[in-house]
Design a protein around this motif. Structure first.
Motif, PDB file in Angstrom:
ATOM      1  N   MET A  25       0.850  -1.170   0.000  1.00 47.89           N
ATOM      2  CA  MET A  25       0.000   0.000   0.000  1.00 47.89           C
ATOM      3  C   MET A  25       0.896   1.233   0.000  1.00 47.89           C
ATOM      4  SD  MET A  25      -3.158  -1.254   2.341  1.00 47.89           S
ATOM      5  CE  MET A  25      -2.736  -2.883   2.921  1.00 47.89           C
ATOM      6  N   PRO A  26       0.568   2.195  -0.807  1.00 50.61           N
ATOM      7  CA  PRO A  26       1.515   3.289  -1.057  1.00 50.61           C
ATOM      8  C   PRO A  26       1.568   4.403  -0.008  1.00 50.61           C
ATOM      9  CG  PRO A  26      -0.410   3.542  -2.436  1.00 50.61           C
ATOM     10  CD  PRO A  26      -0.572   2.238  -1.701  1.00 50.61           C
ATOM     11  N   TYR A  27       0.605   4.475   0.899  1.00 49.44           N
ATOM     12  CA  TYR A  27       0.564   5.597   1.849  1.00 49.44           C
ATOM     13  C   TYR A  27       0.775   5.087   3.265  1.00 49.44           C
ATOM     14  CZ  TYR A  27      -1.611   7.623  -2.234  1.00 49.44           C
ATOM     15  OH  TYR A  27      -1.862   8.035  -3.514  1.00 49.44           O
ATOM     16  N   ARG A  28       1.547   5.882   4.032  1.00 54.16           N
ATOM     17  CA  ARG A  28       1.779   5.561   5.445  1.00 54.16           C
ATOM     18  C   ARG A  28       1.383   6.763   6.289  1.00 54.16           C
ATOM     19  NH1 ARG A  28       7.478   3.438   6.968  1.00 54.16           N
ATOM     20  NH2 ARG A  28       8.178   5.346   5.993  1.00 54.16           N
ATOM     21  N   TYR A  29       0.729   6.464   7.403  1.00 53.65           N
ATOM     22  CA  TYR A  29       0.296   7.485   8.345  1.00 53.65           C
ATOM     23  C   TYR A  29       0.661   7.064   9.755  1.00 53.65           C
ATOM     24  CZ  TYR A  29      -2.445  10.186   5.047  1.00 53.65           C
ATOM     25  OH  TYR A  29      -2.812  10.990   4.009  1.00 53.65           O
ATOM     26  N   VAL A  30       0.830   8.044  10.633  1.00 54.26           N
ATOM     27  CA  VAL A  30       0.967   7.807  12.061  1.00 54.26           C
ATOM     28  C   VAL A  30      -0.166   8.561  12.749  1.00 54.26           C
ATOM     29  CG1 VAL A  30       2.393   8.175  14.099  1.00 54.26           C
ATOM     30  CG2 VAL A  30       3.461   7.463  11.963  1.00 54.26           C
ATOM     31  N   PHE A  31      -0.851   7.867  13.652  1.00 56.14           N
ATOM     32  CA  PHE A  31      -1.968   8.426  14.402  1.00 56.14           C
ATOM     33  C   PHE A  31      -1.595   8.512  15.871  1.00 56.14           C
ATOM     34  CE2 PHE A  31      -3.688   6.409  10.733  1.00 56.14           C
ATOM     35  CZ  PHE A  31      -4.873   7.040  10.411  1.00 56.14           C
ATOM     36  N   TYR A  80      12.105  -7.819   3.039  1.00 58.11           N
ATOM     37  CA  TYR A  80      10.954  -6.919   3.126  1.00 58.11           C
ATOM     38  C   TYR A  80      10.932  -5.954   1.950  1.00 58.11           C
ATOM     39  CZ  TYR A  80      10.323  -8.650   7.837  1.00 58.11           C
ATOM     40  OH  TYR A  80      10.116  -9.462   8.917  1.00 58.11           O
ATOM     41  N   ASN A  81       9.803  -5.950   1.267  1.00 56.12           N
ATOM     42  CA  ASN A  81       9.627  -4.995   0.163  1.00 56.12           C
ATOM     43  C   ASN A  81       9.726  -3.575   0.700  1.00 56.12           C
ATOM     44  OD1 ASN A  81       9.173  -7.066  -1.641  1.00 56.12           O
ATOM     45  ND2 ASN A  81       6.952  -6.985  -1.395  1.00 56.12           N
ATOM     46  N   TYR A 101      -0.612   1.556   7.094  1.00 50.39           N
ATOM     47  CA  TYR A 101      -0.365   1.450   5.661  1.00 50.39           C
ATOM     48  C   TYR A 101      -1.726   1.405   4.998  1.00 50.39           C
ATOM     49  CZ  TYR A 101       4.406   0.151   6.812  1.00 50.39           C
ATOM     50  OH  TYR A 101       5.698   0.155   7.280  1.00 50.39           O
ATOM     51  N   THR A 102      -1.928   2.216   3.956  1.00 47.79           N
ATOM     52  CA  THR A 102      -3.250   2.306   3.342  1.00 47.79           C
ATOM     53  C   THR A 102      -3.157   2.596   1.845  1.00 47.79           C
ATOM     54  OG1 THR A 102      -5.388   3.465   3.424  1.00 47.79           O
ATOM     55  CG2 THR A 102      -3.448   4.755   3.988  1.00 47.79           C
ATOM     56  N   SER A 103      -4.230   2.255   1.160  1.00 46.94           N
ATOM     57  CA  SER A 103      -4.333   2.582  -0.266  1.00 46.94           C
ATOM     58  C   SER A 103      -5.007   3.928  -0.483  1.00 46.94           C
ATOM     59  CB  SER A 103      -5.116   1.485  -0.996  1.00 46.94           C
ATOM     60  OG  SER A 103      -6.427   1.379  -0.451  1.00 46.94           O
ATOM     61  N   ASP A 104      -5.480   4.547   0.607  1.00 47.11           N
ATOM     62  CA  ASP A 104      -6.214   5.815   0.526  1.00 47.11           C
ATOM     63  C   ASP A 104      -5.284   6.994   0.816  1.00 47.11           C
ATOM     64  OD1 ASP A 104      -8.225   7.767   0.524  1.00 47.11           O
ATOM     65  OD2 ASP A 104      -8.710   7.405   2.624  1.00 47.11           O
ATOM     66  N   PRO A 105      -5.197   7.968  -0.084  1.00 47.74           N
ATOM     67  CA  PRO A 105      -4.292   9.108   0.134  1.00 47.74           C
ATOM     68  C   PRO A 105      -4.606   9.941   1.375  1.00 47.74           C
ATOM     69  CG  PRO A 105      -5.426   9.310  -1.996  1.00 47.74           C
ATOM     70  CD  PRO A 105      -5.872   8.032  -1.370  1.00 47.74           C
ATOM     71  N   SER A 106      -5.835   9.869   1.906  1.00 41.53           N
ATOM     72  CA  SER A 106      -6.166  10.639   3.110  1.00 41.53           C
ATOM     73  C   SER A 106      -5.984   9.825   4.391  1.00 41.53           C
ATOM     74  CB  SER A 106      -7.588  11.196   3.023  1.00 41.53           C
ATOM     75  OG  SER A 106      -8.522  10.140   2.969  1.00 41.53           O
ATOM     76  N   GLY A 107      -5.563   8.558   4.254  1.00 40.45           N
ATOM     77  CA  GLY A 107      -5.255   7.752   5.430  1.00 40.45           C
ATOM     78  C   GLY A 107      -6.381   6.901   5.961  1.00 40.45           C
ATOM     79  N   ASN A 108      -7.501   6.853   5.237  1.00 34.36           N
ATOM     80  CA  ASN A 108      -8.644   6.061   5.689  1.00 34.36           C
ATOM     81  C   ASN A 108      -8.650   4.694   5.014  1.00 34.36           C
ATOM     82  OD1 ASN A 108      -9.729   8.178   7.365  1.00 34.36           O
ATOM     83  ND2 ASN A 108     -10.253   9.214   5.483  1.00 34.36           N
ATOM     84  N   GLY A 109      -9.810   4.043   4.964  1.00 31.57           N
ATOM     85  CA  GLY A 109      -9.959   2.727   4.346  1.00 31.57           C
ATOM     86  C   GLY A 109     -10.450   2.856   2.935  1.00 31.57           C
ATOM     87  N   PRO A 110     -10.889   1.789   2.335  1.00 30.41           N
ATOM     88  CA  PRO A 110     -11.234   0.509   2.971  1.00 30.41           C
ATOM     89  C   PRO A 110     -10.053  -0.447   3.096  1.00 30.41           C
ATOM     90  CG  PRO A 110     -11.890   0.427   0.686  1.00 30.41           C
ATOM     91  CD  PRO A 110     -11.299   1.796   0.922  1.00 30.41           C
ATOM     92  N   ASN A 111      -8.983  -0.222   2.366  1.00 32.54           N
ATOM     93  CA  ASN A 111      -7.840  -1.141   2.404  1.00 32.54           C
ATOM     94  C   ASN A 111      -6.723  -0.548   3.245  1.00 32.54           C
ATOM     95  OD1 ASN A 111      -9.061  -2.967   0.540  1.00 32.54           O
ATOM     96  ND2 ASN A 111      -8.583  -1.512  -1.080  1.00 32.54           N
ATOM     97  N   SER A 153       6.420  10.894   5.174  1.00 34.60           N
ATOM     98  CA  SER A 153       7.278  11.005   3.999  1.00 34.60           C
ATOM     99  C   SER A 153       8.467  10.085   4.229  1.00 34.60           C
ATOM    100  CB  SER A 153       7.755  12.441   3.808  1.00 34.60           C
ATOM    101  OG  SER A 153       6.664  13.283   3.556  1.00 34.60           O
ATOM    102  N   ASN A 154       8.696   9.190   3.298  1.00 35.33           N
ATOM    103  CA  ASN A 154       9.759   8.201   3.455  1.00 35.33           C
ATOM    104  C   ASN A 154      11.141   8.824   3.448  1.00 35.33           C
ATOM    105  OD1 ASN A 154       7.792   6.240   3.403  1.00 35.33           O
ATOM    106  ND2 ASN A 154       8.035   5.826   1.229  1.00 35.33           N
TER     107      ASN A 154
END
Length: 90
Positions: free
Chosen positions: A1-7, A37-38, A66-76, A23-24
């Motif tokens: 999944m291309p986006y990473r967030y910390v909450f 690890y990929n 890790y998410t597929s959503d650019p805003s950090g939500n779901g569904p994946n 940001s990586n």
């Protein structure tokens, strides 16, 4: 999944205080130790949260997502909980 967030999450209510997109940062040292690890080379990050008024005198824990959503939500998405390490905000 291309986006990473910390909450930052309230330990007592499990309510979200805030989130930040990661940001990586390149980490060739990590990639050399964990080649299986990929994207291990992109595992680094530096993140600084502002202390919000509603967080004062609270205990918080971290979720790394890790998410597929650019805003950090779901569904994946996949969450990594760091509940055993709490931070007290003064």
């Amino acid at each position: 999944m291309p986006y990473r967030y910390v909450f930052l999450i309230d330990k007592n209510t499990n309510a979200e205080y805030t989130r930040m997109k990661i940001s990586n940062i390149k980490r060739s040292d990590v990639a050399s130790v964990y080649p299986q690890y990929n994207n291990a080379v992109d595992s680094g990050f530096d993140i600084r949260f502002p202390v919000l008024k509603q967080m004062k005198n609270k205990d918080v824990y971290i979720i790394a997502r890790y998410t597929s959503d650019p805003s950090g939500n779901g569904p994946n998405y996949v969450n990594n909980y760091v509940q055993d390490k709490t931070i007290h905000i003064k």
